[in-house]
Design a protein around this motif. Structure first.
Motif, short mmCIF file in Angstrom:
data_model
loop_
_atom_site.label_atom_id
_atom_site.label_comp_id
_atom_site.label_asym_id
_atom_site.label_seq_id
_atom_site.Cartn_x
_atom_site.Cartn_y
_atom_site.Cartn_z
N ALA A 15 9.97 -12.17 11.51
CA ALA A 15 10.39 -13.54 11.19
C ALA A 15 11.32 -14.09 12.26
N LYS A 16 12.26 -13.30 12.71
CA LYS A 16 13.21 -13.78 13.72
C LYS A 16 12.50 -14.05 15.04
N ARG A 17 11.55 -13.20 15.40
CA ARG A 17 10.80 -13.42 16.66
C ARG A 17 9.89 -14.63 16.58
N ARG A 18 9.47 -15.00 15.36
CA ARG A 18 8.53 -16.12 15.20
C ARG A 18 9.22 -17.44 14.85
N THR A 19 10.54 -17.44 14.82
CA THR A 19 11.26 -18.69 14.55
C THR A 19 12.17 -19.00 15.74
N TYR A 20 13.48 -19.06 15.56
CA TYR A 20 14.39 -19.51 16.62
C TYR A 20 14.26 -18.72 17.91
N ALA A 21 14.25 -17.39 17.84
CA ALA A 21 14.22 -16.58 19.05
C ALA A 21 12.98 -16.85 19.89
N GLY A 22 11.84 -16.99 19.23
CA GLY A 22 10.59 -17.17 19.96
C GLY A 22 10.18 -18.60 20.20
N LEU A 23 10.58 -19.50 19.32
CA LEU A 23 10.09 -20.88 19.40
C LEU A 23 11.18 -21.93 19.55
N ASP A 24 12.47 -21.53 19.55
CA ASP A 24 13.58 -22.47 19.59
C ASP A 24 13.41 -23.44 18.42
N ASP A 25 13.73 -24.69 18.63
CA ASP A 25 13.63 -25.65 17.55
C ASP A 25 12.19 -26.12 17.29
N ASP A 26 11.23 -25.62 18.07
CA ASP A 26 9.83 -25.95 17.81
C ASP A 26 9.37 -25.37 16.48
N ALA A 27 10.12 -24.42 15.93
CA ALA A 27 9.80 -23.84 14.63
C ALA A 27 10.41 -24.64 13.48
N THR A 28 11.07 -25.76 13.81
CA THR A 28 11.76 -26.55 12.79
C THR A 28 10.79 -27.22 11.84
N VAL A 29 11.11 -27.16 10.55
CA VAL A 29 10.34 -27.83 9.51
C VAL A 29 10.56 -29.34 9.65
N ALA A 30 9.50 -30.13 9.50
CA ALA A 30 9.59 -31.58 9.69
C ALA A 30 10.53 -32.26 8.70
N ALA A 31 10.55 -31.80 7.46
CA ALA A 31 11.40 -32.41 6.43
C ALA A 31 12.32 -31.34 5.84
N PRO A 32 13.47 -31.07 6.49
CA PRO A 32 14.36 -30.02 5.97
C PRO A 32 14.93 -30.38 4.61
N LEU A 33 15.29 -29.34 3.85
CA LEU A 33 15.86 -29.53 2.51
C LEU A 33 17.19 -30.28 2.56
N LEU A 34 17.99 -30.05 3.61
CA LEU A 34 19.31 -30.67 3.73
C LEU A 34 19.32 -31.64 4.91
N THR A 35 19.65 -32.88 4.65
CA THR A 35 19.67 -33.92 5.68
C THR A 35 20.61 -33.52 6.82
N GLY A 36 20.12 -33.67 8.03
CA GLY A 36 20.92 -33.35 9.21
C GLY A 36 20.84 -31.90 9.65
N SER A 37 20.10 -31.08 8.92
CA SER A 37 20.00 -29.66 9.27
C SER A 37 18.75 -29.40 10.09
N LYS A 38 18.72 -28.23 10.70
CA LYS A 38 17.51 -27.66 11.29
C LYS A 38 17.08 -26.59 10.30
N GLN A 39 15.80 -26.57 9.98
CA GLN A 39 15.28 -25.59 9.03
C GLN A 39 14.06 -24.93 9.64
N LEU A 40 14.11 -23.61 9.75
CA LEU A 40 13.01 -22.84 10.32
C LEU A 40 12.48 -21.91 9.24
N GLU A 41 11.16 -21.77 9.18
CA GLU A 41 10.56 -20.95 8.13
C GLU A 41 9.43 -20.09 8.68
N TYR A 42 9.24 -18.96 8.03
CA TYR A 42 8.14 -18.05 8.34
C TYR A 42 7.74 -17.34 7.06
#
Length: 160
Positions: A15-42
């Motif tokens: 999961a860590k390799r497939r989110t921030y570490a591997g993709l930076d913010d490209d792994a960010t969910v388009a509509a995060p649960l919390l306004t103003g946050s970055k949300q990454l999921e796997y």
């Protein structure tokens, strides 16, 4: 202490390799649960990983792992670069190096990066105590022979 699922560490590394570490913010969910946050999921059933954080120069966040829709593990973290570092290119270089270190996450300690990761211009150190069930640690980045440029503190474990 709750029993540790045998495949949780393997899932965390993946999961860590497939989110921030591997993709930076490209792994960010388009509509995060919390306004103003970055949300990454796997997801890799039965597990689901979510990382939600706020900020850049200084940031705070929380990672969770669910199994069959029940959160079983979590890690909170906060840190960032020295306040004196305001140049965007310098920030991006530090975080690029951080992602490279985080890609080297190990199965034995699937929290952040390895104990030591070096490149010609920077050095990453990660000191952690505890195991997957309960842990805390600190990671730093410095220039070789220079001051610490970045520091992050983290803690977490299995929920019960």
């Amino acid at each position: 202490m709750s029993p540790i699922p045998h495949d949780l560490a393997m899932f965390l590394v993946d999961a860590k390799r497939r989110t921030y570490a591997g993709l930076d913010d490209d792994a960010t969910v388009a509509a995060p649960l919390l306004t103003g946050s970055k949300q990454l999921e796997y997801r890799a059933p039965p597990y689901a990983y979510r990382d939600i954080y706020f900020g850049m120069g200084f940031f705070v966040g929380q990672e969770t792992v669910s199994r069959d829709d029940r959160v079983i593990w979590s890690m909170s973290y906060s840190g960032g670069t020295l306040a004196a570092i305001t140049d965007r290119d310098t920030l991006l270089a530090i975080y690029k190096f951080l992602r490279q270190a985080l890609l080297a996450v190990r199965l034995e300690q699937p929290f952040r990066g390895p104990p030591l990761f070096e490149q010609p211009d920077m050095i990453y150190r990660n000191e952690v105590e505890g195991g997957l069930d309960r842990f805390h640690g600190v990671e730093t980045i410095a220039r070789h022979g220079g001051p610490v440029l970045y520091e992050l503190r983290y803690s977490g474990g299995l929920l019960r």
